[in-house]
Design an enzyme around this catalytic site. Structure first.
Site, short mmCIF file in Angstrom:
data_model
loop_
_atom_site.label_atom_id
_atom_site.label_comp_id
_atom_site.label_asym_id
_atom_site.label_seq_id
_atom_site.Cartn_x
_atom_site.Cartn_y
_atom_site.Cartn_z
N LYS A 80 0.87 -1.18 0.00
CA LYS A 80 0.00 0.00 0.00
C LYS A 80 0.90 1.22 0.00
O LYS A 80 2.05 1.16 0.45
CB LYS A 80 -0.85 0.00 1.28
CG LYS A 80 -2.08 0.84 1.20
CD LYS A 80 -3.27 0.09 0.63
CE LYS A 80 -4.49 0.98 0.54
NZ LYS A 80 -5.67 0.27 0.05
N GLY A 179 -26.50 1.62 3.77
CA GLY A 179 -25.71 2.33 2.76
C GLY A 179 -25.99 1.79 1.37
O GLY A 179 -25.54 0.69 1.01
N VAL A 180 -26.78 2.56 0.59
CA VAL A 180 -27.03 2.14 -0.79
C VAL A 180 -26.25 3.06 -1.74
O VAL A 180 -26.80 3.77 -2.56
CB VAL A 180 -28.54 2.07 -1.15
CG1 VAL A 180 -29.11 0.71 -0.80
CG2 VAL A 180 -29.35 3.17 -0.47
N GLY A 181 -24.93 3.04 -1.54
CA GLY A 181 -24.03 3.81 -2.41
C GLY A 181 -23.62 2.93 -3.58
O GLY A 181 -24.42 2.14 -4.09
N HIS A 182 -22.37 3.05 -3.99
CA HIS A 182 -21.91 2.31 -5.17
C HIS A 182 -22.13 0.81 -5.03
O HIS A 182 -22.74 0.19 -5.88
CB HIS A 182 -20.42 2.61 -5.43
CG HIS A 182 -20.21 3.99 -5.96
ND1 HIS A 182 -19.81 5.04 -5.15
CD2 HIS A 182 -20.38 4.49 -7.19
CE1 HIS A 182 -19.73 6.13 -5.89
NE2 HIS A 182 -20.08 5.83 -7.13
N VAL A 183 -21.63 0.24 -3.94
CA VAL A 183 -21.75 -1.22 -3.78
C VAL A 183 -23.16 -1.61 -3.33
O VAL A 183 -23.76 -2.53 -3.89
CB VAL A 183 -20.71 -1.74 -2.75
CG1 VAL A 183 -20.87 -3.23 -2.54
CG2 VAL A 183 -19.30 -1.43 -3.20
P1 NAD Z 1 -20.11 4.78 -1.24
O1 NAD Z 1 -19.57 5.99 -0.56
O2 NAD Z 1 -20.50 4.86 -2.66
O3 NAD Z 1 -21.39 4.25 -0.43
C1 NAD Z 1 -21.53 4.31 0.94
C2 NAD Z 1 -22.93 4.80 1.24
O4 NAD Z 1 -23.13 4.77 2.64
C3 NAD Z 1 -23.17 6.23 0.77
O5 NAD Z 1 -24.32 6.29 -0.05
C4 NAD Z 1 -23.36 7.00 2.06
O6 NAD Z 1 -24.28 8.07 1.96
C5 NAD Z 1 -23.86 5.93 2.99
N1 NAD Z 1 -23.68 6.22 4.40
C6 NAD Z 1 -22.68 6.90 4.99
N2 NAD Z 1 -22.88 6.99 6.30
C7 NAD Z 1 -24.04 6.34 6.55
C8 NAD Z 1 -24.78 6.10 7.74
N3 NAD Z 1 -24.38 6.53 8.93
N4 NAD Z 1 -25.92 5.38 7.62
C9 NAD Z 1 -26.36 4.95 6.43
N5 NAD Z 1 -25.70 5.18 5.28
C10 NAD Z 1 -24.55 5.85 5.35
O7 NAD Z 1 -19.03 3.65 -0.98
P2 NAD Z 1 -18.96 2.24 -1.69
O8 NAD Z 1 -17.93 2.28 -2.76
O9 NAD Z 1 -20.32 1.74 -1.98
O10 NAD Z 1 -18.35 1.36 -0.52
C11 NAD Z 1 -19.14 0.98 0.59
C12 NAD Z 1 -18.28 0.25 1.62
O11 NAD Z 1 -17.69 -0.89 1.02
C13 NAD Z 1 -17.11 1.08 2.15
O12 NAD Z 1 -16.86 0.69 3.48
C14 NAD Z 1 -15.95 0.64 1.28
O13 NAD Z 1 -14.71 0.82 1.92
C15 NAD Z 1 -16.28 -0.83 1.11
N6 NAD Z 1 -15.69 -1.41 -0.11
C16 NAD Z 1 -16.01 -0.91 -1.32
C17 NAD Z 1 -15.45 -1.49 -2.46
C18 NAD Z 1 -15.80 -0.98 -3.83
O14 NAD Z 1 -15.54 -1.69 -4.81
N7 NAD Z 1 -16.39 0.20 -3.97
C19 NAD Z 1 -14.57 -2.58 -2.35
C20 NAD Z 1 -14.29 -3.09 -1.08
C21 NAD Z 1 -14.85 -2.49 0.05
#
Ligand code: NAD
Length: 359
Positions: A80, A179-183
C-alpha cells in the site's frame, strides 16, 4: 515508532519513504509480503497529522492487503502507499509523476492503483512514469470495481445462508442494507432479482428513494437499521459498526456486507457476535470482488474470468467456516488463518527448483 521492531513482528519486507522537494511529494510505500507475487495495493492521499500516523496507516493497510489478496486466491502480495496531503488542494501533475517515479524504481515489486483520495485521473499521471499502476480509465481497464464487489458480496451472502439455513436461496429472506451507495445499490439489485425482501437506509434520501422505487425496498432511518427485524444485516457504508452499542440491537442471524473493518475491536466484537448466535462474514473475504477485478488486469483483463473469480467468494466463505470449525475459532480469525496457510503452502512450493521452460 520502532519501525524495525514492528516490521519484524509482522513480517514486513520493505518500507520506502519518498520525498521530492520540487513537487512537495511526501509519500510512504510499504511492501508487506511478496511470497505470492508483486505487492498490489492502492495509493491513499490523506492529510495525516504526523509522519508517524502516515507510516502507521501505510503499514496497517499493506498488511491487510496481503491477507485480502492471499485469501482471495490471487497470486499477488500485499502493499500500500500513502501520500501525505489534502486531496482537495494538494494534487498536481508533478506530485503524481514524482510518485510514479518512486513506484517505477521498485521494478514491479509494488503495483499501485487508486484509493481513498486518489482517482483514475491521478493514476493516469502516475502511469506517465511507471508501468506498475492499474485501474486506469483506459481500454485495458477493469473499470468501476463496485459492481464486482457487490457480486462477490452477494455470492458470499448466499454461502452464509447455506451455513445458517442449510440452503443458499435468498428468496424471501429479509436483508437490511446499511448504505445504498456504489456497492450497496448493486447489491440491492442482485438481491431483489433473487426475491429477497429489502430494508434499506442511507444518509442520502435520493439513494433511499431509488432503492424503494427500483427494488421495492422498505426505508428506515439510519439509526434504526441495526434493530430492524431481518435475517441478514449487510453493512455497506461505514467501518466499526459492529460494536458495544450496535451488537445488542441486532436481530439478524447473519452479518454479511461489503464495508471495510466492520468489527470495531476484532478480538472483542468478533467473539461477542458469535456468542450472540450471529454468523459473521469476515469483511475482507466477502468484499474482495473489487481487488479480484483489478488484479485481473495483470493477466490482461478478462471480465468473464474476473466475475467468475469474484463469484467464487462463495467457496472462500465456506472454507473460512471450515477452518473456524476445525480450529474452534471465530470466523474473523479463521479468515486470517486461511490467508496465512495459503501463503505458507505456496511459499514452500515456490522454493522448489524447476528448470526454465525451453520454449
Ligand atoms: P459509497 O460511498 O459509494 O457508499 C456508501 C454509502 O453509505 C453512501 O451512499 C453514504 O451516503 C452511505 N452512508 C454513509 N454513512 C451512513 C450512515 N451513517 N448510515 C447509512 N448510510 C450511510 O461507498 P462504496 O464504494 O459503496 O463502498 C461501501 C463500503 O464498502 C465502504 O466501506 C468501502 O470501503 C467498502 N468497499 C467498497 C469497495 C468498492 O468496490 N467500492 C470494495 C471493497 C470495500
Amino acid at each position: 515508532m520502532e519501525i524495525f521492531k514492528y516490521m519484524e513482528k509482522y513480517g514486513y519486507e520493505q518500507v520506502v519513504l519518498c520525498h521530492d522537494k520540487a513537487s512537495g511529494l511526501k509519500a510512504v510505500i510499504v511492501i508487506h509480503d511478496t511470497t505470492l507475487g508483486p505487492a498490489l495495493g492502492g495509493c491513499r492521499m490523506w492529510p495525516y497529522e504526523s509522519e508517524d500516523e502516515a507510516i502507521t496507516d501505510a503499514l496497517r493497510l499493506a498488511r491487510g492487503m496481503t491477507y485480502k489478496n492471499a485469501a482471495a486466491g490471487l497470486n499477488i502480495g500485499g502493499g500500500k502507499s500513502v501520500i501525505i496531503g489534502d486531496s482537495r488542494k494538494d494534487k498536481s501533475e508533478e506530485l503524481f509523476r514524482a510518485f510514479g517515479k518512486f513506484v517505477q524504481s521498485l521494478g514491479g515489486r509494488y503495483i499501485t492503483a487508486e484509493d481513498v483520495g486518489t482517482s483514475p485521473a491521478d493514476m493516469a499521471w502516475v502511469a506517465l512514469e511507471t508501468d506498475y499502476v492499474r485501474g486506469l480509465n483506459d481500454a485495458n481497464s477493469s473499470g468501476d470495481p463496485s459492481p464486482v464487489t457487490a457480486l462477490g458480496t452477494y455470492k458470499g451472502m448466499k454461502a452464509m445462508a447455506k451455513l445458517a439455513y442449510g440452503d443458499d436461496s435468498l428468496k424471501g429472506k429479509k436483508v437490511a442494507i446499511q448504505g445504498v451507495g456504489h456497492v450497496g445499490m448493486y447489491l440491492a439489485e442482485f438481491l431483489h432479482k433473487e426475491g429477497a425482501k429489502l430494508i434499506v437506509t442511507d444518509i442520502h434520501p435520493e439513494l433511499v428513494e431509488k432503492a424503494v422505487k427500483d427494488f421495492a425496498a422498505k426505508a428506515v432511518r439510519p439509526e434504526e437499521i441495526y434493530g430492524v427485524d431481518c435475517d441478514i444485516f449487510a453493512p455497506c457504508a461505514l467501518g466499526a459498526i459492529i460494536n458495544d452499542e450496535t451488537l445488542p440491537q441486532l436481530k439478524c442471524k447473519i452479518v454479511a456486507g461489503a464495508a471495510n473493518n466492520q468489527l470495531k475491536e476484532p478480538e472483542k466484537h468478533g467473539v461477542e457476535i458469535e456468542k450472540r448466535g450471529i454468523l459473521y462474514a469476515p469483511d475482507y473475504i466477502i468484499n474482495a470482488g473489487g481487488v479480484i477485478n483489478v488484479a485481473d488486469e495483470l493477466m490482461g483483463y478478462n471480465q468473464e474470468r474476473a466475475h467468475a473469480k469474484a463469484a467464487d467468494i462463495y467457496n472462500t466463505i465456506l472454507k473460512v467456516f471450515e477452518i473456524a470449525k476445525r480450529d474452534s475459532i471465530p470466523s474473523y480469525l479463521a479468515a486470517d488463518r486461511l490467508a496465512e496457510e495459503r501463503i505458507a503452502r505456496i511459499g514452500e512450493l515456490r522454493k522448489k527448483y524447476i528448470p526454465p521452460r525451453c520454449c
